[in-house]
Design a protein around this motif. Structure first.
Motif, PDB file in Angstrom:
ATOM      1  N   UNK A 196       0.690  -9.873   7.890  1.00  0.00           N
ATOM      2  CA  UNK A 196       0.379  -8.984   6.753  1.00  0.00           C
ATOM      3  C   UNK A 196      -0.603  -9.426   5.904  1.00  0.00           C
ATOM      4  N   UNK A 197      -0.651 -10.687   5.814  1.00  0.00           N
ATOM      5  CA  UNK A 197      -1.748 -11.379   4.724  1.00  0.00           C
ATOM      6  C   UNK A 197      -3.099 -10.853   5.110  1.00  0.00           C
ATOM      7  N   UNK A 198      -3.460 -10.902   6.237  1.00  0.00           N
ATOM      8  CA  UNK A 198      -4.609 -10.759   6.892  1.00  0.00           C
ATOM      9  C   UNK A 198      -5.146  -9.509   6.811  1.00  0.00           C
ATOM     10  N   UNK A 199      -4.152  -8.385   6.523  1.00  0.00           N
ATOM     11  CA  UNK A 199      -4.679  -6.938   6.230  1.00  0.00           C
ATOM     12  C   UNK A 199      -4.523  -6.849   4.582  1.00  0.00           C
ATOM     13  N   UNK A 200      -3.566  -7.323   3.946  1.00  0.00           N
ATOM     14  CA  UNK A 200      -3.423  -7.056   2.545  1.00  0.00           C
ATOM     15  C   UNK A 200      -4.457  -7.769   1.659  1.00  0.00           C
ATOM     16  N   UNK A 201      -4.820  -8.955   1.985  1.00  0.00           N
ATOM     17  CA  UNK A 201      -5.564  -9.640   1.109  1.00  0.00           C
ATOM     18  C   UNK A 201      -7.124  -9.055   1.215  1.00  0.00           C
TER      19      UNK A 201
END
Length: 225
Positions: free
Chosen positions: A47-52
């Motif tokens: 998720x972090x690689x999308x959300x950030x």
């Protein structure tokens, strides 16, 4: 309003919304890796690689007042984005998504291709005309599997945000029950509303005008428009 799509879906899921939302809402739709004009990029499983990067793009391009809407996986990602943006977000709308502390359920990302396709078809997430094109489906399944891995990775997340949350649920959703969606109330200290609509996991396709009307009403109450 920035909309974030469901697993396997794209920005095109919201192409009809501008007319329904009216002139007071400027609609932006997130194009995620592995689909549409980013089809050549590999889908990611964290998720972090999308959300950030999405949060950074929003911070750079979209001024206040800002609201976020996400359906299914998109709801989880929109929550992650809201957590990163803080007071830039006026309201978070999540739809057909279990609260992030709950297990996603069933581990569909571990199914083989046929099992994964059957699972998504049962939910109503595969257009009938696409079912006839097995080669195209084969190209899309890796992105769907990666997206569902993202969903599974939220299990146990208990972050709380200082942003009002309105959660939408379908009465007959087998993946995210009304109780599962109502549990989003534990992830905000700024007010919570639950809107229950007739239908299953993709209830919003049956009557998008009813959903966008509820969105307009909620933003008007908060004084966002």
């Amino acid at each position: 309003m920035v909309c974030v799509p469901y697993a396997g879906g794209g920005a095109s899921a919201f192409w009809d919304w501008p007319d329904l939302l009216g002139d007071s809402v400027e609609l932006w739709s997130a194009v995620l890796p592995g689909r549409e004009r980013r089809f050549g990029e590999p889908a990611v499983t964290e998720a972090a690689l999308i959300a950030a990067p999405l949060a950074e793009a929003i911070r750079a391009e979209i001024p206040k007042p800002l609201v976020l809407f996400g359906h299914s996986m998109g709801g989880l990602l929109a929550f992650d984005v809201a957590r990163r943006l803080g007071d830039q977000v006026e309201h978070l709308f999540v739809s057909a998504a279990k609260a992030p502390h709950l297990a996603f359920g069933g581990e569909p990302h571990l199914l083989d291709d046929d099992g994964l396709l059957d699972w998504m078809t049962t939910l109503g997430g595969v257009p009938a005309d696409l079912l006839a094109h097995r080669e195209m489906l084969g190209l899309l399944l890796p992105t769907l599997r990666a997206d569902l891995t993202v969903c599974a990775g939220f299990h146990g997340v208990r972050d709380v945000i200082d942003v009002p949350i309105t959660a939408f649920s379908g009465t007959d959703d087998p993946l995210a029950t009304v109780a599962d969606v109502a549990a989003w109330q534990h992830h905000t200290v700024a007010g919570f509303d639950l809107v229950v609509r007739p239908g299953g996991h993709f209830y919003l396709k049956d009557d998008p005008a009813a959903v966008t009307s509820a969105l307009r009403s909620a933003t008007a109450r908060e004084g966002v428009q």
